[in-house]
Each structure stands twice: as C-alpha cells, then as structure tokens.
Design a protein around this motif. Structure first.
Motif, PDB file in Angstrom:
ATOM      1  N   PRO A   1      22.165 -50.550  20.142  1.00 41.65           N
ATOM      2  CA  PRO A   1      20.948 -51.382  18.035  1.00 41.65           C
ATOM      3  C   PRO A   1      21.799 -50.317  17.354  1.00 41.65           C
ATOM      4  N   THR A   2      22.335 -49.454  17.235  1.00 42.10           N
ATOM      5  CA  THR A   2      21.966 -49.492  15.572  1.00 42.10           C
ATOM      6  C   THR A   2      22.586 -48.402  15.938  1.00 42.10           C
ATOM      7  N   ASP A   3      23.332 -47.649  14.595  1.00 44.33           N
ATOM      8  CA  ASP A   3      24.785 -46.760  14.375  1.00 44.33           C
ATOM      9  C   ASP A   3      24.340 -45.128  14.453  1.00 44.33           C
ATOM     10  N   TYR A   4      22.935 -45.319  15.121  1.00 49.94           N
ATOM     11  CA  TYR A   4      22.121 -43.694  14.137  1.00 49.94           C
ATOM     12  C   TYR A   4      21.952 -43.199  15.231  1.00 49.94           C
ATOM     13  N   CYS A   5      22.195 -42.894  16.661  1.00 49.14           N
ATOM     14  CA  CYS A   5      22.430 -42.458  18.050  1.00 49.14           C
ATOM     15  C   CYS A   5      22.040 -40.466  17.956  1.00 49.14           C
ATOM     16  N   LEU A   6      21.628 -40.181  19.177  1.00 49.90           N
ATOM     17  CA  LEU A   6      21.016 -38.820  19.001  1.00 49.90           C
ATOM     18  C   LEU A   6      21.496 -38.812  20.929  1.00 49.90           C
ATOM     19  N   ALA A   7      22.085 -37.624  21.793  1.00 47.00           N
ATOM     20  CA  ALA A   7      22.322 -37.576  22.796  1.00 47.00           C
ATOM     21  C   ALA A   7      21.780 -35.820  23.282  1.00 47.00           C
ATOM     22  N   LEU A   8      20.811 -35.576  24.054  1.00 41.27           N
ATOM     23  CA  LEU A   8      20.803 -34.296  24.306  1.00 41.27           C
ATOM     24  C   LEU A   8      20.859 -34.645  25.612  1.00 41.27           C
ATOM     25  N   LYS A   9      21.637 -32.801  25.814  1.00 35.83           N
ATOM     26  CA  LYS A   9      22.401 -32.489  27.139  1.00 35.83           C
ATOM     27  C   LYS A   9      22.473 -31.145  27.247  1.00 35.83           C
ATOM     28  N   HIS A  10      22.084 -31.071  28.984  1.00 37.78           N
ATOM     29  CA  HIS A  10      23.008 -29.685  29.505  1.00 37.78           C
ATOM     30  C   HIS A  10      23.881 -28.769  28.695  1.00 37.78           C
ATOM     31  N   PRO A  11      24.373 -28.114  27.997  1.00 34.52           N
ATOM     32  CA  PRO A  11      25.268 -27.965  27.273  1.00 34.52           C
ATOM     33  C   PRO A  11      26.784 -27.817  28.253  1.00 34.52           C
TER      34      PRO A  11
ATOM     35  N   LEU B   1      13.535 -29.127  25.702  1.00 36.10           N
ATOM     36  CA  LEU B   1      14.025 -28.335  25.039  1.00 36.10           C
ATOM     37  C   LEU B   1      15.259 -26.908  25.604  1.00 36.10           C
ATOM     38  N   ASP B   2      14.001 -26.538  26.428  1.00 33.78           N
ATOM     39  CA  ASP B   2      15.010 -25.260  27.149  1.00 33.78           C
ATOM     40  C   ASP B   2      16.441 -24.993  27.064  1.00 33.78           C
ATOM     41  N   HIS B   3      16.447 -26.539  28.032  1.00 32.30           N
ATOM     42  CA  HIS B   3      17.993 -26.974  28.152  1.00 32.30           C
ATOM     43  C   HIS B   3      18.758 -27.055  28.550  1.00 32.30           C
ATOM     44  N   VAL B   4      18.295 -28.366  26.687  1.00 39.65           N
ATOM     45  CA  VAL B   4      19.103 -28.831  26.312  1.00 39.65           C
ATOM     46  C   VAL B   4      19.846 -28.651  24.897  1.00 39.65           C
ATOM     47  N   ASN B   5      20.405 -29.660  24.477  1.00 40.80           N
ATOM     48  CA  ASN B   5      21.349 -29.094  23.023  1.00 40.80           C
ATOM     49  C   ASN B   5      20.911 -30.989  23.023  1.00 40.80           C
ATOM     50  N   VAL B   6      20.939 -30.909  21.245  1.00 41.20           N
ATOM     51  CA  VAL B   6      20.727 -32.025  20.240  1.00 41.20           C
ATOM     52  C   VAL B   6      22.171 -32.486  19.858  1.00 41.20           C
ATOM     53  N   TYR B   7      22.961 -33.252  20.553  1.00 37.93           N
ATOM     54  CA  TYR B   7      24.224 -34.148  19.253  1.00 37.93           C
ATOM     55  C   TYR B   7      23.590 -35.127  18.862  1.00 37.93           C
ATOM     56  N   TYR B   8      24.904 -35.765  18.130  1.00 34.56           N
ATOM     57  CA  TYR B   8      24.494 -36.429  17.001  1.00 34.56           C
ATOM     58  C   TYR B   8      26.117 -37.669  17.934  1.00 34.56           C
ATOM     59  N   GLY B   9      25.101 -38.615  17.774  1.00 33.85           N
ATOM     60  CA  GLY B   9      26.106 -39.238  18.994  1.00 33.85           C
ATOM     61  C   GLY B   9      27.664 -40.590  17.872  1.00 33.85           C
ATOM     62  N   GLN B  10      28.510 -40.983  18.132  1.00 29.34           N
ATOM     63  CA  GLN B  10      29.132 -41.557  17.323  1.00 29.34           C
ATOM     64  C   GLN B  10      29.452 -43.077  17.774  1.00 29.34           C
ATOM     65  N   ASP B  11      29.545 -43.827  17.333  1.00 26.96           N
ATOM     66  CA  ASP B  11      29.773 -45.425  17.808  1.00 26.96           C
ATOM     67  C   ASP B  11      29.425 -45.970  18.650  1.00 26.96           C
ATOM     68  N   TYR B  12      28.163 -45.363  19.419  1.00 25.57           N
ATOM     69  CA  TYR B  12      27.807 -45.414  20.465  1.00 25.57           C
ATOM     70  C   TYR B  12      27.413 -47.521  20.268  1.00 25.57           C
ATOM     71  N   ARG B  13      27.553 -47.878  19.195  1.00 28.63           N
ATOM     72  CA  ARG B  13      27.442 -49.623  19.005  1.00 28.63           C
ATOM     73  C   ARG B  13      28.431 -49.799  19.781  1.00 28.63           C
ATOM     74  N   SER B  14      29.341 -49.790  19.506  1.00 30.83           N
ATOM     75  CA  SER B  14      30.671 -50.267  20.644  1.00 30.83           C
ATOM     76  C   SER B  14      30.803 -49.557  21.563  1.00 30.83           C
ATOM     77  N   LYS B  15      30.308 -48.405  21.814  1.00 39.05           N
ATOM     78  CA  LYS B  15      30.016 -47.618  22.834  1.00 39.05           C
ATOM     79  C   LYS B  15      28.869 -48.324  24.424  1.00 39.05           C
ATOM     80  N   TYR B  16      28.250 -47.988  23.576  1.00 39.51           N
ATOM     81  CA  TYR B  16      26.933 -48.511  24.461  1.00 39.51           C
ATOM     82  C   TYR B  16      26.445 -49.656  24.053  1.00 39.51           C
ATOM     83  N   LYS B  17      26.648 -49.960  23.311  1.00 38.25           N
ATOM     84  CA  LYS B  17      25.797 -51.080  22.471  1.00 38.25           C
ATOM     85  C   LYS B  17      24.638 -50.579  22.354  1.00 38.25           C
TER      86      LYS B  17
END
Lengths: 662, 654
Positions: A520-530, A502-518
């Motif tokens: 399975p639910t609307d409750y998504c999170l993403a992890l990425k380098h800022p 986790l040192d280099h990544v931040n955690v984000y709330y994903g928004q509407d990935y159901r339509s964007k990335y198909k």
C-alpha cells in the motif's frame, strides 16, 4: 607425498583418523588453490592470459566436496570466482596481496614445526627465514633441517622440553621478521604448490565423504598435529610405503618430508608414554602442579622458570590462534559507484572495519558512515550494527549471491540518538528537544537496570504469505517480541498474539515493494532470519503508512533486539569522530582498535580455523612465500580508488565477498 | 502556648502531679505519679519516673508517648510547658523499639524489634540494616490486605520467625561472617532464617496461589497503594501497635546499583516480589512472557535447592594471590589440553538409530529410520550402521537452528523439532527418539549445536541433566505431592489464568521449550534475568491511584512511574496523556483541599484530587521518585535523608 599415501591406507581402517585425514584433504585443496592462484598471477604478470582459463577447468572440483561443508565450498568457489573476473588487474593484485599475507602468517606458524627438527642449531631459525631463492636450495634447506633433527632425535626428554622454548622463540621471531621471511622466492612456491594441487584433486575425489566434519575440529588440533607430527604415521604400517606417491609427482621436497616423518617414529613411542604432557615436559608439568596456588614470591627459582615456560607456551598458543583466524576478502561499494577490495578477519566487528575504511578513504569521520547490506533479490537492505561481526554476517550470503556491501553515510543509523525524542517517547509528531534533555532521556532509556523498549503500537499492513495482498493489523512492540491484537479483542497484554520473537530475525528496510508486492505504501520493512536469502514464507513483510512510522518501528525493533549495545555503539562512534579531529590522537586510536581485535572470541576460533591449521605445516614444508615488499605495494595499490573505467559497477554482476580463506 | 517569661516564671513555682503509665509494669498496674513543675524538662520527668518505679533495668530505649495527641515526647530538653503538657495529659512511658510482625516479599513472616518512634523512613532503614538489604530507601511499609477468609488461611500462613532477640549492630555495613551478617551467625536458628531470606522460596502450590487475593481490576490495583504508611511519621503516630502486621515491599521501582555480591537478600526479595506480582496478575504479561517467567522460576527453584551456597560464595578475586592461583590453575588446564586435543581429534559423537520426518516433502510417508551420527555441530544420517563409513544420505549443519521439544512423556513421544535456516527459508525436520535417555543426549547436542558449540563443550553434560530432570518432572503425577524438588507442578509457575487455560500436559512442554534458553544460567544470572524481563514489561513500575482531575467529572487513574506520570482512562484503560518528570517545574499540595497541582514546562498545569489514596501518598511517590533520580549522580553511598524528607515530607516536614 606421503600424506597422500597415508590416506590411501587410511581407507581401510576408517574411524578414528577421519578428522586428521580430512584436514589433510582440505589442506591440500587449500594448497592447491593457493598454488593455482599463484601461478595465475605470475602468468598474468607475465602477460600470458591463457592460464586464466585454468581456473574454470578446475571448477568441477568443488562438486566433489560435501554439500554440508559449506564453508570450504564457499571459499573455493570464491577464489574461483575471483579468478574468473581476472580482467580487473587491481583486484586480482590486491587479492594476491591478501593471499600472500595469509600465506605469510601460515608459514609463520609452520616454522616451529621445522624448528623441531633442528634442535640444537640455534642459528637455524634465522637461516631459514632468509633462504636463498630457487627451488633447489629450498629442498636443501629442508634436508638440512631434517638432518639436524636426526642428530637430536636420540635424545631423551630434553628435546621436547627445549623444543617448547624453541617454538616460542621462533614464533616471536617469525612474527617480528615478516619482511625477512617474505623474501622467499615465489617461483619455487608456485611450482611446488602446483604439484600439490594435483594430489589434492585426487585425494578429494577419493575421500570426499570424509571431509564432512573437518570444519569444526578445534584450532587446537593443529597445534597438536604439529607437536606430534608423526601422528599420521601411526596408521601407516610402513612409513616407506608413503613413497608411493601418484605418478608424475615431481615434488622436490617430497623425499625430505618422508625422511622427516620416518625419523620421528622412535620418538613417537616415548611420546605416547608422555601423552599427558605432550607439550610440556615431565618436570615442568610436575612443578607446575606443585606450585599451583602458591603465591609467586614463595616460588623457588626452578619453579619460576617452569612458570615462565608455561607462560611462554600460553603466548605461543595465542599466537597460533591468532594466525589461524579466518579471513575474508570483500568488496565494498561506495556511493560514487566505485569499489574497494579489502580483507577482514573473523574477529573484526563492523566498527573496526568501518574505522579502517575511514582511515583509508579520507572521507571524514562522521558517525553516520555505515556498512549496508543490500539483498537485491529480496529488495531489502540493512545497516550493519557496529558491534556485529562482519565475517559472520557475510557468510550467510550464498555463493552466487547478488548481494552488495555498501560503504555509505546513512543518517538513519544513529538518528535515534541524535533526536531520541522522536523515537523513544512514542509521539506522533516530530519535535525539538534541548541537548541536556536528550542526554537525560537517553540515559534514562539505556542506562537503567533494563532497557526500556519504546512503546510502539499501531496499525500496520501485513503481507499475506505467498500473496500480494496486505491486511491491516494492530501491532505492538514489547521487549519480548512483536505482537498483534487478535480480532475482536482489546489490547490487554494477556490477549496479545505473538507475531515474532526477535532473537533470530533481523529487521530490513524494504525497497520498492509497491511495485514488487503491491504494497500500500513505499514504507516497508521486512523481518527475516539472516541466513534466508531467497523468497520464503519465513520472511515477514510489514508496511507503514508513513516514513516516520517506519523509522520508529525499525528503531524500536533495534532497541528491543540489541538493547544497550546500540547506545554503546553510538558512543564509540562519537568518540571515534571526536578523536578524528585531533590528529595526534588519531594514530593512537587506530592502534587501539587494532589491539582490541586481538582478543578473539574463543568459540569462533575453535571452530573455524582447523583447516588452516593443518594447511600451515603443509605450506611451510613446501616453503612458499612471497616478497613482503611486493605484497605491501600491491596491497596499498588496492587501496587507491579504482578509476571509473576500471570498475563499471553497475554492470558488474557479482561484487560480493570475493574470497573466503581459512 | 507561648507565655511571657514573667508569667511562666510565676507558674513554674507551682508543683503539680503528673501521672504516667509505665508500659513495662503491665496494663493493670496503676500509673506512677510524679510531682513536677511546668519548667521541668522531659528528661527530668523520665528521671523521676524511673526513680519512683524502683525497677532497676536499662531504660535507655524508653520514651514518653502522649496517647491523647498521638505523639512522642522525644525532645528531652523541652519543658513540659513548651510541650503543652498539663496534669490531665495521659502519658505512657514505653520502649521506642517494639516487636512487629513483618511480612516479607517472599511471604516469610518475621517478628522483629523495630523503631516505633522515628519516622517510618528511619524504621525501614533499621529493618533493612538488620536484614542486610542495601538501598533501603527503595522500600517501605504498608498495611496488609485484609484477608476475608481469615480463619481458613491462618493456619498455613502464620509461621513466624522470631528475630527479636537478634541484637542490632551499630556498624553501618555489617561485617560478613560465614557469608552472612555477623548478627545472624550467632545461632543456628537465625542462620536458618537468614538462609530463608537470601534464598528464594520453593514454588507454592497452585491451590494456594488461587486462594490468595488477586486484584481484579484497575481500581483494585489502585487500592493497594492506599495502604502505604507515611514515611515522615512514626509507626505509633499512624496507629500501628506492638505486634501488628505490616508488609515490607519495594515501593520505588528504580533499583539502584544492584550488586549480586552484596545484595543476596535484596536480590532474592526483589525476585520474590516480582514473582508474586506476576503470579497474582498484579502486572499483566503475554503468554510467551509468562512461560518464560515460569521457566526461569523453575530453574531458580531447582538451583536454590541444589546449591544454596552460590549467592555467598561467588568468586571474589579480591587479592592478587587468588588471581594468581586462578591463572596457575588455568595453565594447569592448558597443561592437559593436548589430552583434550586428542579427544577432539576423535571428537565425541553420538551414533544411533533414530527416525526422521520432514513435513515439507510432498510425499506422505511418515517417520523413517536411519542410522544417525551427530558430530561437531551437524547431523548426518545413513541407511544403516554398516553404511556409516560411506557417504551420508544427508548432512545437516545445525548452527543457528532452532531446536524445540515435541515431547509427551505419557505417550512416550520424544521428538525434536528442528527449524534449520537455509538461504531458501527455514527447513523443518523432526527427529524421533526411542526413549528419554536418547532424547536427552540428542536434544542436548542439538541445543549446543544451535549455539555453534560442539559435543565437546563442557556444558553438554549439564544440558543433558537439565533435560532429563525436566522430563522427570513431566512424568510425576501432579496429584501426588511429594517434597521432591523435581516434582514441581508446572501450574505453580504460572498465574491462575494460565493454570485454568492449559492442562499440565500442554503447559509443561511449552515451559520446557522456554526453559531451554535459560537452563545454563547461574542462580544469580537467573534472578537477574527474571528481574530484567519483569522490568521490560510495559506495565512495570506503574503505581496506580484513582484521581479526579480538576475540571473533570469522572474518576480517572493516575499512573506514577519512575520517570513519568500517566493519565489513564478508567473505562477503556487507554493512556490519555503522559507527563515526564524531566519537564516538571514544580508541584504543590494544597493540604486543605487535598489537591495536588503540578506545573510542567511550556505552561502545562494539571491539578487533581486523590480518590483512593491520601494525597500525601501521591506526593510522597512523586517526591520519592525525584529523590531516587538524584542518587545516581552523587556516587556516594551515604543516604541523603534530609533531602528525602524535603521532597516527600509535605507540610509535616516544615
């Protein structure tokens, strides 16, 4: 101007002088843009819109600078950008206000430099702070300054020594008398800077390669550069050669400046000899060496004087550092789709920015007020943590970023601490808990010798790289990162596979990935380098079965990443909230937050502010400034919420940090 | 037992002979017989005994031990009658303090004089005072694991350091002399022992680790906890004899008020206990965690050897004068800063020919050579040295990047793998250096740049050094064992599982990678970091006991932790249920049927009998943890011994 000609000569000897020269380049660029901007505002005020066209014309400039010089490019772009959107009067005005206040600070630092020229003229500092308006007098003042300098340049060491006191005194004075200083004419400013800009254009195209490393030169350089102003002359065989300015240069102050530099040549030799003590005189430094380690009561009078002097210098250095803080003009969006423009400096934490926003927006002091970063392109958002440095985070945005900074109330921010039992105990169902027990639980979790990361584990959906398909995996959260159980294995620690640290990544709330990335639910999170701002295989997407799990994971990751800091943030926020209900304490608390910001982290200041450091002396010499009263009125104006018709936020394409200045 | 006063009066008239063995006279010496009456108090008996023995010496530490009943007669005012002693009682007159062989967490064996007559809790207090360990309530004594191959192991494990001659101080906090308690500073021999206590021990040979006992299963781990001594009874009462071996260990995993300034020994021993728990797989961790533990161990080993004074000479700015001095030194530093500025103007650079490779490019070309320049926090490269004055082909800003080594010393491969964040994702770049020298400085520069520091940063040289020494470590042949600190075998830094899984060639680079993140820590910080990561492991602080829950037909495992009880399925190892002490109303032990019953909020009742350990041990664990949790509130340093016994004593305490 002779510095430009220095540059021309520099091309032949290369090497050592690089950083100096770059600083000058940047310096000029900076000056140029300031100038442009100033002109622009003036013409705007005058109601002549055609000058607005000027900014785009200059746009190709930025391509000349090196790619790696990201920060500078960024700043230039943003100024430019801001100008393009010039239609919104309030924004531009407030921007101007910000710029002016920076300018103010810059000239404040610059003054000691000129002070050096006017040794033995005690009243001069004040004189200079309220110069008469008009460009003629401006040049005059400069000339007077250099004249004073000439008179004292024959002296031996004394000038340098007393110069120190002078600097300190001036710094103090200057910072106290901002208003006075502000009364300088903006007319002379605009025109003189305007000419600088033309030089800048040339110098940039000539030596763009050399601007590479400038950004990281220490802020101390700038001090150096003004303490030894003749440094650049060393590369100039004939200082008189500096008169070969570009044709068409109508800079009034130019001859003055040349004089100023020539004058220093004899002085310079002596300075070289005393390089070890180039800002402390010989006696003082000797004394200081001698008294090192002596208890204060044993010091002689002389020694105490020396010590005081050293102390003064330290204060002066701090003030200089202070003035060179990176500033960013940002636009903050509110939930009612209006927006505010404000300036943040690089030392400010999110908490401090929130505090000042809260102070000004009269929206109550709930601890839930948050700054939220939304990355439209990736459809994700993150609540900035209170301890984070806002400028650092915002500098990760690209220049054409569609990102937004929102100022809204978010209960998710501190829900963890309001109902810790739902997050820390690894339970599946929400429950109630007595306040006493909540406190005990938090204490137990955050106040021990190590923070216990909640035992999050369970099946989550993981998006496959580059595909819109999701696979189920059994994930576990540990203090050392996120792991998953490989197929066919039990979940013993030794068999776990590390999914992410986790040192280099931040955690984000994903928004509407159901339509964007198909998803399975609307409750998504993403992890990425800022710093990642576009679609990338380095972004990891996870999807939870329900919203509760999502919040538990996100908070678990926050705890694993930030530990106790998170709890401290919350306590601070609560303190702030409580203080807000007591009006008498309100003012004191805001003072507090202000003063705490002055203890700046060293690494940042040493790396970011060099450009401004040189820009300082430049600006000072051209002497531009702006009426302080005007500034403040514009600034406060900016704080009034824009009316709906002024800011159509939904359609506004780029509402992000509008300007980045150094 | 209680006779009426009249009868006792009549009985008291009659004198009878009591024979008492005096230990100090030797086992062969006949017992001394003294004539006593039943109303004579114990003190009187001792007085008569001493007179009759005709030996002139200090008998003050001596007391009577009732062998038959396994109890001390410490209340000297009690009469023989009240104690229930009759002529046939085989009493022994012996010192209360006797030598004991004590195994410390770091594997060191000490021989020291401890109290055999007071409750073990007291004994531990005494030991800790002597060894200068604060917060002794967190430690306790346990019987060592029997070593099966005793003969083989004996020769290498039995180095014993005798501290029996060291006088015990009566001061509550020993005054420090030369950075160590005064009672250690008396002789060079004891000074040496203190150093061994306060500085961590060098890494053991991997073979030695492999030979040591490792718990293989949950049940094995549970068995360890059956060995704890009862804190409320004395050593003698628990059958511990003079010169027996016992282990001193941290028993309660909540370490209160850890202060490196005072806690040199405590911190070191805590670290050693953690290290061995990890090396012997007593606590489970992931591969990444193991490598990090390995890296910190390596760092600590190195620092302990090079700067043994660090622990004691920590900068204590106690008085104003030293603070002032510090300020002046700083000003002095500022004095020379124009010099630094000058250096900054001509900022330090690295310039060299290196090879670069970008795996992302579609072209298949491999490493290409360019002239590289490292300045500030970025790398730029040019076609050749001659063109380095012009525009670079590319400039890469390394701030925020990840720099990982890709090194094979034997194969003379020195690559730096850079993962550079950009808006589009992470860019992978490999830099290939020619030799170690080049690699060390470029790698150090990359590491600093990734943290946003420039080459001018003061840590640059030390970073270069640490990379070099780690490379040197890889170079040495693991078969030739020397005393040289740098030739530590990486296999001795990880548990046997990973020793088996990876060859040194694979292991070393990975430890090296983890090492980069800790290389700049001071010794104290490294110790603290190690402990912190240890404490963050999910399995940390869980003491296991096999129990049988009431109404259940199979054995299950009860995990006792600082804040909760965990019911674990023995078969699957899955957590079934947790109960937190916060919700606990009361707990009882039925000493007759050896059953522990606990009541929680909301009418939750559980009861279990203990299978592997005595229920006194479980009782003491729970009570002990509750005692530990009371400490933080009362910020005083005084130990509430009474409360401890109240919470842990059970029926004996009443």
């Amino acid at each position: 101007m002779e510095q430009l000609s220095d540059e021309d000569l520099d091309h032949t000897d290369g090497g050592e002088e690089d950083s100096d020269k770059e600083d000058q380049d940047l310096d000029k660029m900076f000056g140029a843009w300031l100038g442009e901007l100033d002109k622009l505002t003036q013409s705007l005020d005058d109601g002549r819109p055609e000058t607005v066209q000027k900014a785009p014309q200059k746009a190709p400039l930025r391509q000349e600078t090196n790619m790696a010089n990201f920060c500078n490019r960024f700043s230039m772009y943003n100024i430019n950008e801001a100008l393009n959107k010039g239609g919104e009067g309030v924004d531009l005005d407030s921007l101007m206000a910000d710029l002016c206040s920076i300018e103010q600070e810059l000239s404040t630092i610059g003054k000691p430099n000129s002070g050096k020229n006017r040794l033995g003229v005690p009243g001069d500092a004040k004189l200079r702070q309220k110069p008469p308006a008009g460009r003629g007098t401006k040049g005059h003042g400069g000339a007077g300054g250099s004249g004073g300098g000439t008179s004292s340049s024959g002296g031996t060491r004394r000038p340098l020594a007393s110069n120190l006191d002078d600097i300190t005194a001036q710094l103090e004075q200057a910072s106290l008398s901002m208003d006075e200083a502000g009364r300088q004419s903006s007319h002379s400013l605009a025109s003189s800077v305007g000419t600088v800009s033309e030089h800048a254009v040339r110098s940039i195209s000539q030596s763009s390669w050399s601007s590479v490393n400038s950004a990281s030169a220490s802020s101390m350089d700038s001090l150096d550069s003004y303490l030894r102003p003749s440094e650049q002359d060393g590369a100039t065989p004939t200082p008189q050669g500096s008169n070969q300015g570009p044709p068409g240069s109508t800079e009034v102050g130019q001859p003055v400046k040349n004089k100023h530099h020539c004058k220093y040549n004899p002085e310079r030799e002596r300075e070289r000899e005393r390089e070890m003590h180039s800002y402390l005189d010989w006696e003082t430094s000797l004394i200081l060496q001698n008294i090192a380690g002596k208890p204060s009561h044993l010091l002689t009078k002389e020694e105490q004087v020396a010590k005081k002097k050293a102390e003064k210098i330290r204060v002066a250095l701090e003030k200089i550092k202070e003035a060179q803080v990176k500033k960013l003009v940002i636009r903050v969006h509110l939930s009612d789709e209006s927006s505010k423009t404000m300036m943040v400096d690089e030392r400010q934490t999110v908490r401090q920015v929130l505090d000042s926003l809260l102070d000004k927006s009269h929206c109550g002091y709930s601890p839930d007020w948050s700054l939220v970063e939304t990355i439209n392109e990736l459809q994700m958002e993150r609540i900035f943590e209170d301890h984070e440095n806002l400028v650092d985070s915002l500098l990760n945005w690209t220049r054409d970023s569609q990102n937004r900074l929102m100022f809204i109330e978010r209960i998710e921010k501190y829900a963890l601490f309001k109902n810790p039992q739902n997050y820390l105990l690894g339970r599946k169902e929400t429950c109630e808990m007595a306040d006493r027990n909540k406190e005990a639980l938090l204490e137990e979790c955050f106040c021990g010798s190590s923070v216990s990361v909640p035992e999050m584990e369970g099946v989550l959906w993981l998006k496959e790289d580059g595909k819109k398909s999701w696979k189920k995996r059994y994930f576990l959260l540990r203090a050392s990162g996120i792991y998953y159980v490989p197929k066919g294995k039990a979940k013993a620690s030794r068999d776990l596979v590390c999914f992410l640290q986790l040192d280099h990544v931040n955690v984000y709330y994903g928004q509407d990935y159901r339509s964007k990335y198909k998803a399975p639910t609307d409750y998504c999170l993403a992890l990425k380098h800022p710093q990642i701002q576009k679609k990338s295989q380095y972004i990891k997407y996870l999807c939870c079965d329900d919203v509760r799990t999502l919040h538990q994971w996100i908070n678990g990751i926050r705890i694993a990443k930030y530990g106790k800091t998170l709890y401290v943030n919350y306590q601070e926020a609560m303190k702030r909230t409580e203080a807000a209900y007591d009006w008498s304490s309100l003012s004191s608390s805001s003072i507090k937050s202000g003063s705490s910001s002055s203890s700046l982290p060293e690494s940042q200041s040493t790396h970011c502010s060099s450009d401004s450091g040189v820009a300082v002396s430049e600006n000072n010499l051209s002497g531009h400034s702006r009426s302080q009263s005007q500034v403040s009125s514009i600034f406060s104006e900016a704080w009034k919420r824009g009316t709906q018709d002024e800011v159509p936020p939904v359609l506004t394409p780029s509402p992000y940090p509008v300007t980045c200045l150094y | 037992l209680f006779l009426s006063p009249s009868i006792s009066l009549s009985l008291s008239m009659a004198a009878w002979d009591l024979s008492v063995a005096v230990e100090d006279l030797g086992t062969d010496a006949p017992p001394i017989t003294v004539s006593v009456t039943s109303d004579l108090h114990i003190g009187g008996v001792i007085l008569k005994l001493v007179e009759k023995s005709q030996v002139k010496r200090d008998w003050s530490d001596h007391a009577l031990w009732w062998e038959q009943k396994q109890q001390w007669l410490l209340r000297t005012a009690w009469t023989l009658e009240k104690c229930g002693i009759q002529a046939d009682a085989g009493l022994i007159f012996m010192p209360q303090h006797k030598p004991l062989r004590l195994g410390l967490p770091n594997g060191l064996n000490l021989r020291l004089r401890v109290c055999f007559s007071g409750p073990v809790f007291r004994t531990v207090l005494g030991i800790c005072k002597m060894l200068n360990i604060r917060r002794p309530e967190e430690l306790s004594l346990l019987r060592p694991v029997e070593e099966k191959k005793r003969k083989k192991v004996r020769d290498l494990s039995e180095e014993l350091y005798d501290l029996t001659e060291v006088p015990l101080t009566s001061v509550s906090r020993p005054c420090l002399y030369n950075g160590m308690p005064a009672h250690f500073a008396d002789s060079p021999k004891t000074e040496k022992v203190y150093k061994m206590l306060s500085v961590s021990q060098p890494a053991p040979a991997p073979e030695a680790i492999a030979k040591l006992y490792r718990p293989a299963s949950v049940v094995d781990k549970a068995h360890i906890h059956s060995r704890w001594l009862d804190s409320s009874r004395s050593l003698m009462e628990q059958g511990v004899q003079e010169n027996d071996r016992l282990w001193l260990r941290f028993k309660y995993y909540c370490f209160h008020d850890l202060e490196p300034k005072y806690d040199a020994v405590r911190l070191t021993q805590m670290y050693e206990q953690a290290r061995w728990a990890i090396l012997l797989e007593d606590i489970d961790c992931t591969e990444e965690e193991m490598l990090l533990f390995g890296a910190i161990q390596y760092h600590i080993n190195k620092l302990s050897l090079s700067e043994p004074q660090t622990m004691t000479s920590s900068p204590a700015m106690d008085d104003l004068d030293s603070a002032l001095q510090c300020l002046e030194v700083k000003l002095d530093g500022a004095n020379s800063s124009p010099q630094d500025m000058l250096e900054n103007l001509t900022a330090p650079e690295l310039n060299d020919y290196l090879k670069i490779f970008r795996p992302k490019r579609l072209t298949l070309k491999g490493y290409k050579q360019y002239w590289f320049k490292f300045k500030d926090a970025s790398i730029s490269y040019y076609k050749s040295k001659e063109e380095s004055l012009g525009e670079p082909i590319q400039q890469i800003n390394l701030k925020g990047c990840e720099a990982a080594p890709d090194v094979n010393v034997a194969g003379q491969k020195f690559c730096i793998k850079l993962l550079i964040p950009a808006p589009e994702g992470m860019n992978e770049v490999y830099l290939r250096c020619e030799n170690e020298e080049q690699y060390s400085s470029w790698m150090a520069a990359c590491r600093l740049a990734s943290k946003g520091k420039s080459l001018a940063d003061s840590s640059f040289q030390s970073e270069v050094q640490s990379i070099r020494s780690f490379l040197a470590m890889q170079q040495t042949n693991p078969n030739t064992h020397t005393d040289d600190s740098m030739s530590i075998n990486t296999h001795s830094l990880v548990s046997p599982r990973y020793s088996k899984k990876y060859k040194a060639k694979q292991l070393t680079p990975r430890i090296l990678e983890a090492y980069q993140n800790v290389a700049q820590l001071s010794l104290t910080d490294a110790l603290l970091r190690f402990l912190q990561i240890w404490q963050a492991l999910p399995d940390f602080g869980i003491s296991l006991v096999v129990v049988r829950f009431k109404g259940s037909r199979k054995d299950e495992v009860l995990g006792i932790t600082p804040n909760r009880l965990i019911r674990i399925d023995l078969g699957v190892g899955e957590v079934v249920k947790t109960w937190r002490y916060n919700n606990m109303r009361q707990w009882n032990v039925n000493w007759d049927i050896r059953q522990v019953a606990i009541e929680f909020d909301g009418n939750v009742n559980i009861a279990f009998s203990c299978v592997t350990a005595d229920c006194k041990i479980v009782h003491e664990f729970i009570g002990g943890y509750i005692f530990m949790s009371t400490r933080s509130r009362e910020q005083s340093d005084t130990l509430n011994e009474e409360l401890f016994h109240k919470l842990t004593g059970g029926h004996e305490a009443l």
